[in-house]
Design an enzyme around this catalytic site. Structure first.
Site, PDB file in Angstrom:
ATOM      1  N   ARG A  99       1.251  -1.341   0.133  1.00  9.79           N
ATOM      2  CA  ARG A  99       0.019  -0.126  -0.297  1.00  9.79           C
ATOM      3  C   ARG A  99       1.017   1.640   0.399  1.00  9.79           C
ATOM      4  NH1 ARG A  99      -3.083  -3.401  -2.311  1.00  9.79           N
ATOM      5  NH2 ARG A  99      -5.082  -4.199  -1.597  1.00  9.79           N
ATOM      6  N   SER A 182     -12.671 -12.638  -1.594  1.00  6.29           N
ATOM      7  CA  SER A 182     -12.191 -11.486  -2.295  1.00  6.29           C
ATOM      8  C   SER A 182     -10.426 -11.868  -1.860  1.00  6.29           C
ATOM      9  CB  SER A 182     -13.105 -10.334  -1.644  1.00  6.29           C
ATOM     10  OG  SER A 182     -11.735 -10.139  -0.436  1.00  6.29           O
TER      11      SER A 182
END
Length: 406
Positions: A99, A182
């Site tokens: 990230r 997911s």
């Protein structure tokens, strides 16, 4: 009432969520959208993202698709691996460490195209919103951040698909049904969570695994490999020099074959809830254990034990999104200082989900056979010295004992 935004840089995968976000940003803010897609080794074809962005009206010069694999491994994964960082003692931080790089590149693009804002597709329940936004604000304190999942009313998959169909956004057939779970992927790992994984009592179904063979079906013959390290970083596999990303990719292939790197974890999210996820980190698991193997020879006890104390704090900072914080940088400086002589070769055995260090050597080894031997050490160590050492360390215990026993 929304703030006036002229241009926004969106972290864009081309999937259902970010495709809907792209159109929603155009409609809600009446702004121009710039898309940024990062190749972090997730193994997906990225050109379809370019075509989808063009069909959505994004100008070609405002579609950024960057191959960041080498930067990711060299400047983010390897520094983290030097720290032996494991969140809550187990998780190798595969999603977390990606990230800050995405956030950094988004801010760079925002400056390049004179954007007013940046946007991401992370939900309001997870860690990623925190990681992205702490990165944004650290690098551009006055940037406007748009987090659609915290603003819009598209609160279900059905509503997302309805929005997509209304605005002629392509929806793949396999995305129309409710997703069984997911995933997030990059060269370091694949994570899976949600739906079929939400009950922590139920075993992870076989079909969830995508990066590793079932250890039970892995080869019946062990494979022996070597990894060479220089100053704490891996530089060669089986004697062949490789770039950071190439080395990790090769280790991934080995880990896949031997079913290495599976982790079923219930973790504590930064936002406060517990979540259950399944992580596959094949190459990273091999690399982590190899790095610890070479440190066994080359780090002094005091430095090694201090590193073990610092590692949980370092891991927590990465997990919570504080990559660009001064405390992470301070820890990194200390860790990197410790790695100056972490150079040598580790030999490992890979077998049915397991990684075993079976040999290590280093020109900077602190291990002395002459001192440690059970045979005649020829005066290298005077065993009589141990008596005084023990008595000095026992002094306070003896004083306590005398007091407490009257």
């Amino acid at each position: 009432m929304t703030d006036k935004i002229n241009r926004v840089v969106l972290a864009y995968s081309g999937g259902l969520d970010t495709s809907v976000i792209l159109k929603w940003l155009q409609q809600t803010y009446g702004c121009e959208v710039v898309t940024f897609t990062a190749d972090l080794g997730q193994g997906e074809e990225l050109e379809p993202a370019r075509r989808k962005a063009e069909r959505a009206g994004v100008r070609p010069e405002h579609i950024f698709i960057d191959d960041l694999r080498e930067t990711f491994v060299k400047d983010y994964v390897f520094p983290m691996m030097r720290a032996n960082a494991l969140y809550e003692g187990l998780y190798l931080l595969g999603t977390s460490i990606a990230r800050p790089l995405i956030a950094k590149r988004q801010i760079e693009i925002a400056r390049q195209v004179n954007a007013d804002a940046v946007s991401h597709g992370a939900t309001g329940k997870g860690n990623d919103q925190v990681r992205f936004e702490l990165g944004y604000y650290a690098l551009a304190p006055d940037i406007k951040v748009i987090a659609p999942w915290r603003e819009w009313d598209l609160t279900s998959r059905t509503r997302l698909i309805e929005f997509a169909e209304k605005h002629q956004i392509e929806v793949a057939k396999d995305k129309r049904g409710e997703a069984p779970f997911s995933t997030d992927a990059n060269i370091l790992h694949t994570s899976s969570e949600g739906k079929v994984l939400e009950d922590p009592w139920e075993e992870v179904p076989d079909y969830v695994y995508s990066r590793t063979a079932n250890p039970e079906d892995a080869p019946n013959t062990p494979e022996i490999i070597t990894i060479d390290f220089e100053a704490g970083d891996g530089v060669a596999l089986n004697g062949e020099g490789m770039s950071p990303a190439t080395l990790l990719a090769k280790l991934n292939d080995l880990g896949r074959t031997h079913g290495i790197g599976r982790l079923d974890l219930v973790e504590n999210r930064f936002v406060g809830m517990k979540s259950r996820g399944m992580y596959e980190t094949p190459g990273g698991t091999i690399y982590h254990l190899a790095h610890r193997g070479i440190e066994q020879l080359t780090l002094d006890r005091g430095a090694a034990h201090l590193k073990d104390e610092l590692a949980p704090r370092y891991a927590e900072l990465v997990y919570n999104g504080f990559w660009f914080s001064p405390e992470r940088e301070m820890l990194q400086a200390a860790i990197d200082h410790s790695q100056a002589k972490v150079t040598g070769t580790v030999r490992l055995k890979l077998y049915k989900g397991g990684v075993y260090v079976i040999g290590r050597k280093s020109p900077y080894s602190l291990y002395s056979e002459k001192v440690v031997t059970f045979e005649d050490d020829q005066g290298a160590y005077d065993q009589r010295d141990a008596a005084g050492f023990i008595k000095l360390n026992a002094l306070r215990l003896r004083l306590l004992g005398r007091r407490d026993q009257g």
